[in-house]
Design a protein around this motif. Structure first.
Motif, PDB file in Angstrom:
ATOM      1  N   GLU A   1      37.828  73.820  16.997  1.00 26.42           N
ATOM      2  CA  GLU A   1      39.259  73.524  16.899  1.00 26.42           C
ATOM      3  C   GLU A   1      39.555  72.831  15.575  1.00 26.42           C
ATOM      4  O   GLU A   1      38.910  71.848  15.204  1.00 26.42           O
ATOM      5  CB  GLU A   1      39.699  72.626  18.055  1.00 26.42           C
ATOM      6  CG  GLU A   1      41.188  72.322  18.044  1.00 26.42           C
ATOM      7  CD  GLU A   1      41.607  71.462  19.217  1.00 26.42           C
ATOM      8  OE1 GLU A   1      42.780  71.072  19.266  1.00 26.42           O
ATOM      9  OE2 GLU A   1      40.746  71.189  20.083  1.00 26.42           O
ATOM     10  N   VAL A   2      40.506  73.363  14.857  1.00 26.89           N
ATOM     11  CA  VAL A   2      40.909  72.797  13.569  1.00 26.89           C
ATOM     12  C   VAL A   2      42.053  71.821  13.816  1.00 26.89           C
ATOM     13  O   VAL A   2      43.083  72.200  14.391  1.00 26.89           O
ATOM     14  CB  VAL A   2      41.354  73.898  12.596  1.00 26.89           C
ATOM     15  CG1 VAL A   2      41.809  73.285  11.267  1.00 26.89           C
ATOM     16  CG2 VAL A   2      40.223  74.895  12.374  1.00 26.89           C
ATOM     17  N   PRO A   3      41.930  70.577  13.378  1.00 24.94           N
ATOM     18  CA  PRO A   3      43.003  69.602  13.605  1.00 24.94           C
ATOM     19  C   PRO A   3      44.231  69.907  12.763  1.00 24.94           C
ATOM     20  O   PRO A   3      44.124  70.421  11.650  1.00 24.94           O
ATOM     21  CB  PRO A   3      42.359  68.271  13.212  1.00 24.94           C
ATOM     22  CG  PRO A   3      41.259  68.633  12.271  1.00 24.94           C
ATOM     23  CD  PRO A   3      40.745  69.956  12.714  1.00 24.94           C
ATOM     24  N   GLN A   4      45.389  69.609  13.302  1.00 25.68           N
ATOM     25  CA  GLN A   4      46.677  69.766  12.619  1.00 25.68           C
ATOM     26  C   GLN A   4      46.848  71.174  12.059  1.00 25.68           C
ATOM     27  O   GLN A   4      47.326  71.386  10.937  1.00 25.68           O
ATOM     28  CB  GLN A   4      46.815  68.736  11.483  1.00 25.68           C
ATOM     29  CG  GLN A   4      46.674  67.295  11.942  1.00 25.68           C
ATOM     30  CD  GLN A   4      46.767  66.312  10.796  1.00 25.68           C
ATOM     31  OE1 GLN A   4      47.072  66.674   9.661  1.00 25.68           O
ATOM     32  NE2 GLN A   4      46.501  65.058  11.094  1.00 25.68           N
ATOM     33  N   VAL A   5      46.451  72.151  12.845  1.00 23.80           N
ATOM     34  CA  VAL A   5      46.435  73.511  12.342  1.00 23.80           C
ATOM     35  C   VAL A   5      47.840  74.033  12.082  1.00 23.80           C
ATOM     36  O   VAL A   5      48.058  74.810  11.134  1.00 23.80           O
ATOM     37  CB  VAL A   5      45.669  74.429  13.318  1.00 23.80           C
ATOM     38  CG1 VAL A   5      46.403  74.526  14.660  1.00 23.80           C
ATOM     39  CG2 VAL A   5      45.479  75.811  12.717  1.00 23.80           C
ATOM     40  N   ASP A   6      48.845  73.642  12.894  1.00 23.04           N
ATOM     41  CA  ASP A   6      50.200  74.142  12.671  1.00 23.04           C
ATOM     42  C   ASP A   6      50.754  73.681  11.333  1.00 23.04           C
ATOM     43  O   ASP A   6      51.378  74.455  10.593  1.00 23.04           O
ATOM     44  CB  ASP A   6      51.107  73.682  13.806  1.00 23.04           C
ATOM     45  CG  ASP A   6      50.728  74.308  15.139  1.00 23.04           C
ATOM     46  OD1 ASP A   6      50.149  75.423  15.104  1.00 23.04           O
ATOM     47  OD2 ASP A   6      50.996  73.704  16.180  1.00 23.04           O
TER      48      ASP A   6
ATOM     49  N   ALA B   1      45.476  84.015   6.994  1.00 22.30           N
ATOM     50  CA  ALA B   1      45.145  85.170   7.832  1.00 22.30           C
ATOM     51  C   ALA B   1      43.907  84.897   8.674  1.00 22.30           C
ATOM     52  O   ALA B   1      43.847  85.282   9.855  1.00 22.30           O
ATOM     53  CB  ALA B   1      44.925  86.400   6.950  1.00 22.30           C
ATOM     54  N   GLY B   2      42.893  84.241   8.080  1.00 20.42           N
ATOM     55  CA  GLY B   2      41.694  83.942   8.835  1.00 20.42           C
ATOM     56  C   GLY B   2      41.955  83.023  10.010  1.00 20.42           C
ATOM     57  O   GLY B   2      41.416  83.219  11.109  1.00 20.42           O
ATOM     58  N   LEU B   3      42.808  82.017   9.823  1.00 23.38           N
ATOM     59  CA  LEU B   3      43.138  81.104  10.913  1.00 23.38           C
ATOM     60  C   LEU B   3      43.960  81.796  11.991  1.00 23.38           C
ATOM     61  O   LEU B   3      43.746  81.590  13.185  1.00 23.38           O
ATOM     62  CB  LEU B   3      43.891  79.897  10.357  1.00 23.38           C
ATOM     63  CG  LEU B   3      43.085  78.959   9.443  1.00 23.38           C
ATOM     64  CD1 LEU B   3      43.991  77.893   8.843  1.00 23.38           C
ATOM     65  CD2 LEU B   3      41.946  78.311  10.205  1.00 23.38           C
ATOM     66  N   VAL B   4      44.924  82.635  11.579  1.00 22.05           N
ATOM     67  CA  VAL B   4      45.753  83.356  12.540  1.00 22.05           C
ATOM     68  C   VAL B   4      44.911  84.313  13.371  1.00 22.05           C
ATOM     69  O   VAL B   4      45.116  84.476  14.578  1.00 22.05           O
ATOM     70  CB  VAL B   4      46.880  84.109  11.796  1.00 22.05           C
ATOM     71  CG1 VAL B   4      47.542  85.122  12.710  1.00 22.05           C
ATOM     72  CG2 VAL B   4      47.903  83.129  11.263  1.00 22.05           C
ATOM     73  N   ASN B   5      43.925  84.961  12.737  1.00 21.81           N
ATOM     74  CA  ASN B   5      43.087  85.920  13.450  1.00 21.81           C
ATOM     75  C   ASN B   5      42.303  85.268  14.583  1.00 21.81           C
ATOM     76  O   ASN B   5      42.034  85.904  15.610  1.00 21.81           O
ATOM     77  CB  ASN B   5      42.114  86.579  12.453  1.00 21.81           C
ATOM     78  CG  ASN B   5      41.124  87.505  13.129  1.00 21.81           C
ATOM     79  OD1 ASN B   5      40.000  87.106  13.414  1.00 21.81           O
ATOM     80  ND2 ASN B   5      41.545  88.746  13.366  1.00 21.81           N
ATOM     81  N   LYS B   6      41.963  83.987  14.434  1.00 20.39           N
ATOM     82  CA  LYS B   6      41.120  83.309  15.423  1.00 20.39           C
ATOM     83  C   LYS B   6      41.924  82.484  16.421  1.00 20.39           C
ATOM     84  O   LYS B   6      41.349  81.918  17.368  1.00 20.39           O
ATOM     85  CB  LYS B   6      40.113  82.401  14.708  1.00 20.39           C
ATOM     86  CG  LYS B   6      39.158  83.154  13.789  1.00 20.39           C
ATOM     87  CD  LYS B   6      38.276  82.210  12.993  1.00 20.39           C
ATOM     88  CE  LYS B   6      37.424  82.966  12.003  1.00 20.39           C
ATOM     89  NZ  LYS B   6      36.601  82.066  11.170  1.00 20.39           N
ATOM     90  N   ARG B   7      43.242  82.377  16.207  1.00 17.17           N
ATOM     91  CA  ARG B   7      44.043  81.561  17.141  1.00 17.17           C
ATOM     92  C   ARG B   7      44.243  82.279  18.464  1.00 17.17           C
ATOM     93  O   ARG B   7      44.395  83.507  18.498  1.00 17.17           O
ATOM     94  CB  ARG B   7      45.418  81.263  16.525  1.00 17.17           C
ATOM     95  CG  ARG B   7      45.418  80.356  15.318  1.00 17.17           C
ATOM     96  CD  ARG B   7      44.816  78.986  15.581  1.00 17.17           C
ATOM     97  NE  ARG B   7      45.413  78.309  16.712  1.00 17.17           N
ATOM     98  CZ  ARG B   7      46.561  77.627  16.640  1.00 17.17           C
ATOM     99  NH1 ARG B   7      47.217  77.541  15.507  1.00 17.17           N
ATOM    100  NH2 ARG B   7      47.031  77.015  17.709  1.00 17.17           N
ATOM    101  N   PRO B   8      44.288  81.516  19.557  1.00 13.48           N
ATOM    102  CA  PRO B   8      44.613  82.133  20.853  1.00 13.48           C
ATOM    103  C   PRO B   8      46.050  82.646  20.837  1.00 13.48           C
ATOM    104  O   PRO B   8      46.885  82.221  20.030  1.00 13.48           O
ATOM    105  CB  PRO B   8      44.440  80.979  21.848  1.00 13.48           C
ATOM    106  CG  PRO B   8      43.604  79.961  21.134  1.00 13.48           C
ATOM    107  CD  PRO B   8      43.943  80.098  19.681  1.00 13.48           C
TER     108      PRO B   8
ATOM    109  N   VAL C   1      35.669  92.210   2.583  1.00 13.33           N
ATOM    110  CA  VAL C   1      34.398  91.661   2.109  1.00 13.33           C
ATOM    111  C   VAL C   1      34.267  90.192   2.470  1.00 13.33           C
ATOM    112  O   VAL C   1      33.159  89.644   2.451  1.00 13.33           O
ATOM    113  CB  VAL C   1      34.264  91.848   0.581  1.00 13.33           C
ATOM    114  CG1 VAL C   1      34.210  93.322   0.236  1.00 13.33           C
ATOM    115  CG2 VAL C   1      35.415  91.175  -0.169  1.00 13.33           C
ATOM    116  N   ASP C   2      35.368  89.524   2.752  1.00 12.07           N
ATOM    117  CA  ASP C   2      35.305  88.122   3.131  1.00 12.07           C
ATOM    118  C   ASP C   2      36.405  87.815   4.156  1.00 12.07           C
ATOM    119  O   ASP C   2      37.336  88.600   4.358  1.00 12.07           O
ATOM    120  CB  ASP C   2      35.439  87.196   1.909  1.00 12.07           C
ATOM    121  CG  ASP C   2      36.727  87.440   1.154  1.00 12.07           C
ATOM    122  OD1 ASP C   2      37.530  88.294   1.585  1.00 12.07           O
ATOM    123  OD2 ASP C   2      36.937  86.794   0.108  1.00 12.07           O
ATOM    124  N   VAL C   3      36.277  86.724   4.836  1.00 11.94           N
ATOM    125  CA  VAL C   3      37.240  86.163   5.786  1.00 11.94           C
ATOM    126  C   VAL C   3      37.429  87.057   7.016  1.00 11.94           C
ATOM    127  O   VAL C   3      37.042  86.692   8.129  1.00 11.94           O
ATOM    128  CB  VAL C   3      38.601  85.862   5.118  1.00 11.94           C
ATOM    129  CG1 VAL C   3      39.573  85.277   6.132  1.00 11.94           C
ATOM    130  CG2 VAL C   3      38.409  84.881   3.952  1.00 11.94           C
TER     131      VAL C   3
END
Length: 929
Positions: free
Chosen positions: A630-635, A662-669, A747-749
């Motif tokens: 879980e990433v803090p203060q993600v919003d 994009a990487g954070l959005v891809n992993k969010r519930p 290639v990344d993310v």
């Protein structure tokens, strides 16, 4: 019979050409011996009446004989006799020089027969070459003369004549005319002539005086050519060939070095001196013979030795270079020169009567003239101890050039067995350690490090016991520069850092033997550990240098079991431990600092782009985390990343911000936060597109891809907006290119190695859901916007698996055919790549469109892009496998279109054209398909 024909030609009853016509049946007979008798008769007549020939007759006869040289070998001797007669014809060289030289060049390949002609052939060649001026003929003539010499033709009494007729062109003075179609260069003529002049010792008595004469010239090119020719010729000569000219040659060489105005000429002169001395060194001494080498070296020593010890230093270095060149020629020469000069140099150095500057200068001469690397070890055995004393004394001087020379000589002395005692090695290591810790001159420091590396490979024990402990326990390596004196100047701090960097470089340089590595690597690891714990303040540059030193050790050390265990058991675990400690200690700081930096950078006016680059570090840390973290203060972080991706001016930063988002959005519930943030990104494109660049659109594409990979419902809304932008005048082309990013692997993310949420068959799903939209948009779009749809279609289809392409392409065939007519070469290439696998097993819909397909493929054969030409030819090749009754009407048209590519400037295009045309030739042919 020959006398009858001779009388007829001489009396004018018939001409030589009429004789050739009368011999026609014999000369053209199918039997070699019959042809040989006919040529023999003609050649015998020519031997007696060549003086009566006209220019027309000579031209015809030369052409005839030149052609007969290719005939049966039994005819060749008679052809040679005929040519021998023609060479005697007056002015034949003026009228037909190219033909005569061409024949002579061929004759060089049948030298066995020519050698039988004796010196007469040489005389004939000398006559034919005399006065030649055409550079083409000269080049050929030099090659023929070289063959005459190399193949040991009998020169007889014409040795001097052959030399004179060729040496008159020495040195070559030729400037090619502009736009010369023949391409003959001055260097080609020089090399060809030099090969002739230096080809035989028989030319020595003529060539050496000529070289001495040309060295007196004021023309620099003539001097250089003469010196290089001298170097080449003495390698072929014996000492007896040189004995008469030694004084003159030495005088010329000495003058060119003492009074030189060109480094090239000086270097060529020294090279010639070495070659000359080497030639004399090959002489075998007899009891009654003169020692040519000693005689010559006496000349050299008499003119150079006294300059090394005179107060006037003007000729010191030229004399030193001459003696050095002589020494390097042979072991015997080095013994003679060393024995003559070394005692006086040692005496001069030991007396110390000169002023310091001259003393340093003379010491440098004594060290460089007799550089041990040029001599065998036995030469210096008698002078080893005095020379070591000179080297160690020079290392204590303040003159940097002298110190550098001393380190070079020390390296050479150490590489020769028996010259240095154990005590000398220990003293040398002490001097090198002192210079590492105290010397501030970068050039000297570099020389010391190189010397230490060379000596450590030969004498590792001395460096283990002396240098490494001295560096480890030195207060300069691990102490703080401010501990001893808080009032130090910046220059002193810089000096302290320079000493540290020299020590680190030296530790890497000396670590070539496994025993040294076991002692040096702990010191480097201690530097990294101290930098990590803060017990000693090391700069970033110093820490990086320590890491690079370890890398250098790994690359250069001998691969043994001992070194393998050292790296496996000590170095690698220690490095991993330090890396892990740094990661664990700094992870929270990295997250917090990076986020604060991202959030703060947009609130500061005039903020530099370097500050915003912290987002690159944030991307690497955040996007590599598993979904469960879980990433803090993600919003708040997503909001700031969205802002940066659309407003930042630095490309690396706004690209990294978009990828991180994009990487954070891809992993969010699934939840409102994903939808709201993603909608904000997509809306930015429509809000800002009138005043911003296309980077906001690229950010939206990255986010759309992140959602598409996980089958998120919002992906459809974003891709629909991307489709709608294909009609936009400003962003249409960029939107079309965006589909390539959407369908390709990241290639990344956004890949599984970054723990991204990637569902299977997402490309197929996207294609099945959107292919109809693409077709409808294309049909409704105005003509000028249709290329954008074609490019989008090409980018989508080209990334689909091949089996999907084969199944789905018939429905899109009309658009693909339109794409082949699109002027965009990228669209053409990707469309051809899609079509090629389908053509192997064509569906019925494709066969029905054969006329349109063939027309478009033929048009692409002439494309400016090589890849497009190759792909179109492969598709045409594939068409040849269609049912014969379907493609037979196109056979003639295709074959005609495939003719020009056979002459394409690219080999790969020609190869494809040959294969395609060969298959199409077989279509409908008997025995074909």
């Amino acid at each position: 019979m020959s006398m009858v024909f001779f009388s007829g030609v001489r009396d004018g009853q018939f001409t030589i050409l009429q004789l050739v016509e009368a011999l026609g049946l014999s000369l053209t007979s199918s039997q070699p011996h019959t042809r040989a008798r006919g040529v023999q008769l003609l050649s015998e007549v020519l031997q007696d009446c060549y003086g009566n020939l006209t220019e027309r007759e000579v031209e015809v006869l030369i052409a005839f004989y030149e052609n007969r040289l290719k005939d049966h070998f039994v005819i060749t001797p008679h052809v040679l006799n005929g040519l021998r007669a023609l060479v005697k014809v007056p002015d034949v060289m003026l009228s037909f020089p190219d033909k005569v030289y061409g024949v002579a060049s061929w004759l060089g390949r049948v030298h066995a027969e020519l050698k039988g002609l004796g010196a007469d052939f040489v005389f004939g060649f000398v006559q034919s070459m005399d006065g030649e001026r055409d550079p083409r003929n000269l080049l050929l003539a030099f090659q023929i003369a070289n063959n005459i010499i190399r193949r040991s033709y009998d020169l007889g009494t014409f040795t001097e004549e052959l030399f004179e007729v060729t040496s008159c062109y020495f040195p070559i003075d030729f400037t090619p005319p502009p736009n010369d179609p023949h391409g003959i260069t001055k260097e080609e003529l020089i090399q060809a002539l030099r090969a002739v002049l230096t080809g035989t010792p028989k030319f020595a008595e003529f060539l050496l005086p000529l070289i001495i004469e040309k060295l007196d010239s004021d023309v620099q090119s003539a001097k250089l050519d003469s010196l290089q020719t001298l170097t080449a010729c003495v390698s072929q000569y014996e000492h007896k060939d040189l004995a008469e000219f030694l004084e003159g040659l030495w005088a010329s060489l000495r003058r060119e070095v003492f009074q030189t105005s060109s480094e090239k000429i000086e270097s060529a002169g020294l090279t010639a001196l070495t070659a000359l001395t080497s030639c004399l060194s090959r002489s075998v001494l007899n009891s009654d013979s003169e020692d040519s080498l000693r005689t010559f070296l006496d000349l050299v020593l008499n003119d150079c030795k006294h300059h090394l010890c005179e107060p006037d230093l003007k000729l010191v270095w030229p004399s030193a270079k001459l003696l050095q060149a002589a020494c390097s020629a042979s072991t015997r020469a080095s013994h003679i020169v060393t024995a003559a000069v070394m005692p006086s140099l040692i005496e001069q150095y030991s007396s110390r009567t000169q002023v310091p500057q001259k003393h340093q200068h003379r010491t440098s001469v004594s060290l460089s003239v007799f550089h041990p690397s040029m001599l065998e070890e036995s030469v210096f055995l008698a002078f080893s101890q005095p020379l070591c004393n000179m080297v160690f004394s020079a290392l204590t001087e303040s003159n940097s050039s002298l110190q550098i020379t001393a380190t070079s000589v020390l390296t050479s002395l150490a590489q020769q067995t028996g010259l240095l005692l154990d005590s000398d090695i220990e003293l040398a290591v002490d001097h090198l350690t002192r210079l590492l810790l105290t010397e501030e001159d970068d050039r000297v420091s570099l020389a010391v490090v190189e010397c230490a590396g060379a000596l450590a490979q030969l004498y590792p024990a001395a460096f283990i016991t002396k240098l490494i402990p001295s560096l480890f326990f030195s207060s300069l390596l691990f102490s703080e520069p401010m501990e001893q004196d808080n009032r130090r100047e910046p220059s002193e701090l810089h000096s302290h850092n320079a000493v540290r960097q020299r020590c680190l470089s030296a530790l890497a340089a000396v670590s070539k033997q496994p025993s040294v590595v076991l002692e040096s690597t702990p010191v480097l690891l201690e530097v990294l550990s101290s930098a990590h714990t803060g017990s000693a303040s090391f700069s970033v540059e110093e820490v990086v240098l320590a890491c690079r030193s370890l890398q250098r050790i790994a690359e250069q050390v001998q691969d043994t079991e001992k070194t393998g265990r050292c790296f496996h058991d000590i170095i690698i675990p220690r490095l991993l431990s330090l890396a892990l400690q740094a990661a664990l200690q700094g992870m929270h700081q990295i997250f917090s600092v990076s986020k604060r930096h991202v959030m703060f950078s947009h609130k500061q006016q005039g903020d530099s782009w370097s500050q915003s680059q912290m987002v690159c570090l944030l991307m690497g840390c955040m996007c590599s985390l598993p979904c469960s973290v879980e990433v803090p203060q993600v919003d708040q972080l997503l909001s700031q990343l969205e802002e940066m991706s659309c407003t930042c001016s630095h490309p690396l930063s706004y690209t990294a911000a978009a990828k991180c988002f994009a990487g954070l959005v891809n992993k969010r519930p699934l939840g409102q936060c994903v939808c709201s943030n993603s909608r904000e990104v997509s809306s930015e494109v429509f809000v800002r597109k009138q005043r911003a660049s296309s980077r906001q659109l690229k950010a939206m594409v990255v986010v759309a891809k992140a959602l598409l990979l996980r089958y998120h419902p919002l992906s459809t809304a974003l891709t629909d907006k991307l489709f709608s932008l294909l009609d936009d005048a400003e962003l249409g082309a960029t939107a079309a290119n965006g589909f390539s990013l959407l369908m390709s692997d990241s290639v990344d993310v956004l890949n599984r190695s970054y723990h991204a949420d990637v569902r299977i068959m997402y490309r197929q799903r996207f294609f099945s859901e959107n292919s109809a939209k693409l077709v409808q948009g294309f049909n409704a779009a105005p003509q000028e916007k249709k290329p954008n749809y074609l490019k989008a279609l090409s980018n989508i289809v080209n990334k689909l698996p091949k089996q999907v392409q084969v199944t789905e392409l018939p429905a899109l065939l009309s658009l693909l055919l339109e794409a082949l007519s699109c002027p965009d070469q990228g669209v053409q290439l990707s469309t051809l790549s899609c079509l090629e696998p389908v053509l192997i097993d064509p569906p019925l819909a494709l066969i029905q469109q054969l006329e349109a397909l063939v027309s478009r493929l033929i048009a692409l054969i002439c494309s400016p892009a090589m890849n497009v030409r190759i792909a179109s030819l492969r598709c045409i090749h594939a068409l040849s496998r269609f049912p014969v009754h379907e493609i037979l009407p196109f056979r003639a048209r295709v074959l005609q279109a495939l003719a020009p590519p056979l002459d394409d400037r690219k080999r790969l295009v020609r190869s494809e054209a040959v294969q395609a045309r060969g298959e199409w030739f077989l279509v409908g042919s008997p025995g074909g398909r």
